[in-house]
Design a protein around this motif. Structure first.
Motif, PDB file in Angstrom:
ATOM      1  N   THR A 216       0.841  -1.190   0.000  1.00  0.00           N
ATOM      2  CA  THR A 216       0.000   0.000   0.000  1.00  0.00           C
ATOM      3  C   THR A 216       0.881   1.247   0.000  1.00  0.00           C
ATOM      4  O   THR A 216       2.050   1.205   0.403  1.00  0.00           O
ATOM      5  CB  THR A 216      -0.941   0.036   1.226  1.00  0.00           C
ATOM      6  OG1 THR A 216      -0.161   0.055   2.421  1.00  0.00           O
ATOM      7  CG2 THR A 216      -1.875  -1.172   1.227  1.00  0.00           C
ATOM      8  N   ALA A 217       0.297   2.349  -0.460  1.00  0.00           N
ATOM      9  CA  ALA A 217       0.983   3.641  -0.463  1.00  0.00           C
ATOM     10  C   ALA A 217      -0.054   4.731  -0.244  1.00  0.00           C
ATOM     11  O   ALA A 217      -1.224   4.576  -0.623  1.00  0.00           O
ATOM     12  CB  ALA A 217       1.728   3.859  -1.777  1.00  0.00           C
ATOM     13  N   LEU A 218       0.392   5.850   0.356  1.00  0.00           N
ATOM     14  CA  LEU A 218      -0.502   6.948   0.691  1.00  0.00           C
ATOM     15  C   LEU A 218       0.038   8.259   0.140  1.00  0.00           C
ATOM     16  O   LEU A 218       1.237   8.413  -0.104  1.00  0.00           O
ATOM     17  CB  LEU A 218      -0.664   7.062   2.206  1.00  0.00           C
ATOM     18  CG  LEU A 218      -1.266   5.846   2.924  1.00  0.00           C
ATOM     19  CD1 LEU A 218      -1.159   6.034   4.433  1.00  0.00           C
ATOM     20  CD2 LEU A 218      -2.709   5.634   2.512  1.00  0.00           C
ATOM     21  N   LEU A 219      -0.871   9.207  -0.020  1.00  0.00           N
ATOM     22  CA  LEU A 219      -0.519  10.520  -0.534  1.00  0.00           C
ATOM     23  C   LEU A 219       0.614  11.169   0.260  1.00  0.00           C
ATOM     24  O   LEU A 219       1.508  11.807  -0.317  1.00  0.00           O
ATOM     25  CB  LEU A 219      -1.754  11.428  -0.503  1.00  0.00           C
ATOM     26  CG  LEU A 219      -1.574  12.887  -0.894  1.00  0.00           C
ATOM     27  CD1 LEU A 219      -1.185  13.023  -2.361  1.00  0.00           C
ATOM     28  CD2 LEU A 219      -2.856  13.676  -0.612  1.00  0.00           C
ATOM     29  N   ASP A 220       0.612  11.016   1.580  1.00  0.00           N
ATOM     30  CA  ASP A 220       1.587  11.698   2.420  1.00  0.00           C
ATOM     31  C   ASP A 220       2.923  10.973   2.510  1.00  0.00           C
ATOM     32  O   ASP A 220       3.853  11.470   3.161  1.00  0.00           O
ATOM     33  CB  ASP A 220       1.014  11.911   3.824  1.00  0.00           C
ATOM     34  CG  ASP A 220      -0.098  12.952   3.837  1.00  0.00           C
ATOM     35  OD1 ASP A 220      -0.088  13.840   2.966  1.00  0.00           O
ATOM     36  OD2 ASP A 220      -0.988  12.860   4.709  1.00  0.00           O
ATOM     37  N   ASP A 221       3.050   9.813   1.866  1.00  0.00           N
ATOM     38  CA  ASP A 221       4.351   9.146   1.800  1.00  0.00           C
ATOM     39  C   ASP A 221       5.306   9.970   0.932  1.00  0.00           C
ATOM     40  O   ASP A 221       4.862  10.745   0.072  1.00  0.00           O
ATOM     41  CB  ASP A 221       4.206   7.741   1.193  1.00  0.00           C
ATOM     42  CG  ASP A 221       3.434   6.786   2.082  1.00  0.00           C
ATOM     43  OD1 ASP A 221       3.301   7.065   3.288  1.00  0.00           O
ATOM     44  OD2 ASP A 221       2.960   5.756   1.557  1.00  0.00           O
ATOM     45  N   PRO A 222       6.620   9.831   1.120  1.00  0.00           N
ATOM     46  CA  PRO A 222       7.557  10.503   0.223  1.00  0.00           C
ATOM     47  C   PRO A 222       7.280  10.141  -1.241  1.00  0.00           C
ATOM     48  O   PRO A 222       7.114   8.963  -1.567  1.00  0.00           O
ATOM     49  CB  PRO A 222       8.923   9.966   0.683  1.00  0.00           C
ATOM     50  CG  PRO A 222       8.715   9.591   2.115  1.00  0.00           C
ATOM     51  CD  PRO A 222       7.303   9.076   2.198  1.00  0.00           C
ATOM     52  N   GLU A 223       7.192  11.174  -2.083  1.00  0.00           N
ATOM     53  CA  GLU A 223       6.831  11.000  -3.497  1.00  0.00           C
ATOM     54  C   GLU A 223       5.496  10.263  -3.638  1.00  0.00           C
ATOM     55  O   GLU A 223       5.266   9.563  -4.617  1.00  0.00           O
ATOM     56  CB  GLU A 223       7.940  10.289  -4.269  1.00  0.00           C
ATOM     57  CG  GLU A 223       9.263  11.040  -4.286  1.00  0.00           C
ATOM     58  CD  GLU A 223      10.332  10.378  -5.114  1.00  0.00           C
ATOM     59  OE1 GLU A 223      10.115  10.173  -6.324  1.00  0.00           O
ATOM     60  OE2 GLU A 223      11.398  10.060  -4.541  1.00  0.00           O
ATOM     61  N   HIS A 224       4.628  10.441  -2.645  1.00  0.00           N
ATOM     62  CA  HIS A 224       3.302   9.807  -2.586  1.00  0.00           C
ATOM     63  C   HIS A 224       3.393   8.278  -2.620  1.00  0.00           C
ATOM     64  O   HIS A 224       2.418   7.603  -2.950  1.00  0.00           O
ATOM     65  CB  HIS A 224       2.412  10.269  -3.751  1.00  0.00           C
ATOM     66  CG  HIS A 224       2.371  11.744  -3.965  1.00  0.00           C
ATOM     67  ND1 HIS A 224       2.300  12.643  -2.929  1.00  0.00           N
ATOM     68  CD2 HIS A 224       2.399  12.486  -5.116  1.00  0.00           C
ATOM     69  CE1 HIS A 224       2.283  13.878  -3.422  1.00  0.00           C
ATOM     70  NE2 HIS A 224       2.354  13.818  -4.727  1.00  0.00           N
ATOM     71  N   GLY A 225       4.556   7.750  -2.264  1.00  0.00           N
ATOM     72  CA  GLY A 225       4.735   6.300  -2.313  1.00  0.00           C
ATOM     73  C   GLY A 225       4.855   5.754  -3.715  1.00  0.00           C
ATOM     74  O   GLY A 225       4.789   4.526  -3.908  1.00  0.00           O
ATOM     75  N   LEU A 226       5.035   6.634  -4.690  1.00  0.00           N
ATOM     76  CA  LEU A 226       5.053   6.233  -6.107  1.00  0.00           C
ATOM     77  C   LEU A 226       6.399   6.584  -6.725  1.00  0.00           C
ATOM     78  O   LEU A 226       6.501   7.289  -7.728  1.00  0.00           O
ATOM     79  CB  LEU A 226       3.906   6.923  -6.845  1.00  0.00           C
ATOM     80  CG  LEU A 226       2.507   6.605  -6.306  1.00  0.00           C
ATOM     81  CD1 LEU A 226       1.456   7.533  -6.921  1.00  0.00           C
ATOM     82  CD2 LEU A 226       2.140   5.147  -6.581  1.00  0.00           C
ATOM     83  N   THR A 227       7.447   6.073  -6.128  1.00  0.00           N
ATOM     84  CA  THR A 227       8.783   6.309  -6.636  1.00  0.00           C
ATOM     85  C   THR A 227       9.009   5.506  -7.919  1.00  0.00           C
ATOM     86  O   THR A 227       8.256   4.567  -8.236  1.00  0.00           O
ATOM     87  CB  THR A 227       9.840   5.897  -5.609  1.00  0.00           C
ATOM     88  OG1 THR A 227       9.758   4.472  -5.406  1.00  0.00           O
ATOM     89  CG2 THR A 227       9.625   6.597  -4.278  1.00  0.00           C
ATOM     90  N   GLU A 228      10.058   5.856  -8.622  1.00  0.00           N
ATOM     91  CA  GLU A 228      10.407   5.105  -9.835  1.00  0.00           C
ATOM     92  C   GLU A 228      10.635   3.634  -9.516  1.00  0.00           C
ATOM     93  O   GLU A 228      10.135   2.743 -10.223  1.00  0.00           O
ATOM     94  CB  GLU A 228      11.652   5.714 -10.475  1.00  0.00           C
ATOM     95  CG  GLU A 228      12.119   5.012 -11.733  1.00  0.00           C
ATOM     96  CD  GLU A 228      11.145   5.118 -12.898  1.00  0.00           C
ATOM     97  OE1 GLU A 228      11.055   4.160 -13.681  1.00  0.00           O
ATOM     98  OE2 GLU A 228      10.463   6.167 -13.008  1.00  0.00           O
ATOM     99  N   GLU A 229      11.354   3.369  -8.457  1.00  0.00           N
ATOM    100  CA  GLU A 229      11.635   1.986  -8.081  1.00  0.00           C
ATOM    101  C   GLU A 229      10.354   1.228  -7.729  1.00  0.00           C
ATOM    102  O   GLU A 229      10.170   0.071  -8.138  1.00  0.00           O
ATOM    103  CB  GLU A 229      12.599   1.956  -6.891  1.00  0.00           C
ATOM    104  CG  GLU A 229      12.968   0.557  -6.428  1.00  0.00           C
ATOM    105  CD  GLU A 229      13.900   0.571  -5.230  1.00  0.00           C
ATOM    106  OE1 GLU A 229      14.364  -0.524  -4.834  1.00  0.00           O
ATOM    107  OE2 GLU A 229      14.170   1.668  -4.695  1.00  0.00           O
ATOM    108  N   THR A 230       9.463   1.885  -6.992  1.00  0.00           N
ATOM    109  CA  THR A 230       8.214   1.231  -6.602  1.00  0.00           C
ATOM    110  C   THR A 230       7.367   0.908  -7.821  1.00  0.00           C
ATOM    111  O   THR A 230       6.836  -0.211  -7.953  1.00  0.00           O
ATOM    112  CB  THR A 230       7.426   2.129  -5.636  1.00  0.00           C
ATOM    113  OG1 THR A 230       8.188   2.309  -4.440  1.00  0.00           O
ATOM    114  CG2 THR A 230       6.082   1.507  -5.289  1.00  0.00           C
TER     115      THR A 230
END
Length: 237
Positions: A47-61
């Motif tokens: 899971t990932a959330l808006l408030d995560d760094p880079e919204h949890g949507l990094t290139e690696e992820t």
């Protein structure tokens, strides 16, 4: 093994006690649980959330994600344009995308559709019937016709989207409205499924049939290839 990332802006659960009671593990938690109970060992869930760094949507992820599910409502404009472009590139390269309910107005969905994605709505405890109009489609497998949702926010036409590649479900409401609530699109090598049932004020993501549709959508949207289309000069075969 399908690698699934369940994304949620996560704001309603923080500020609205009623939403926190409906979804004590967050909307992303309920969506993840529904995918897990239907697909089991066939998926690896994060899971990932808006408030995560880079919204949890990094290139690696994103490179390690086969299917991304997206739920947003109150904070669409807080999503970074850079991250939207990154997600778009991965969808064009083959990553599957499931856009859920009010995600119709997210930056990523509007970018991929090229339209306003606006619609009519009303929040008044409507009953929603979700009718299968393409029973042979894999997303409709094992789904009753109709799905009955006793209380739900109304979404109605006109829905400003391009003509879907496939229309799987339409919804009808007690107010008389209808809505193209289960649509598929292809962009580049990526497959997109928009599914409308699921509002933060109602327990729709605990509904077993809604959970089954989302799980079917995940399986359908899993990539065949992960190559971004590009302009190439080529010699005769």
């Amino acid at each position: 093994m399908i690698r699934v990332l369940v994304w949620n802006e996560g704001r309603h659960e923080q500020r609205d006690e009623s939403v926190a009671k409906l979804y004590p593990d967050g909307i992303h938690g309920a969506i993840s649980a529904g995918i897990a109970e239907n697909l089991g060992a066939d998926v690896h869930l994060r899971t990932a959330l808006l408030d995560d760094p880079e919204h949890g949507l990094t290139e690696e992820t994103l490179a390690g994600t086969d299917v991304l599910t997206w739920w947003g409502h109150a904070a669409h404009e807080e999503v970074s344009d850079e991250v939207v472009r990154r997600v778009q590139r991965h969808v064009l390269s083959g990553m599957g995308l499931l856009v859920l309910h009010s995600g119709h107005f997210s930056k990523i969905f509007r970018t991929l559709m090229g339209t306003t994605c606006s619609l009519r709505w009303r929040n008044a405890d409507d009953r929603e019937l979700v009718w299968t109009v393409d029973p042979s489609h894999p997303i409709a497998a094992g789904i009753p016709n109709p799905i009955v949702i006793d209380r739900q926010e109304m979404y109605g036409e006109f829905f400003d989207i391009p003509a879907p590649d496939e229309l799987v479900f339409i919804s009808s409401f007690t107010g008389g409205e209808v809505f193209r609530g289960g649509c598929t699109f292809r962009r580049g090598n990526g497959k997109i499924f928009y599914f409308s049932p699921g509002d933060q004020e109602y327990p729709v993501y605990h509904h077993p049939d809604v959970r089954r549709v989302i799980a079917n959508g995940v399986r359908w949207a899993a990539p065949v290839t992960r190559v971004e289309p590009s302009l190439q000069r080529t010699e005769p075969v």
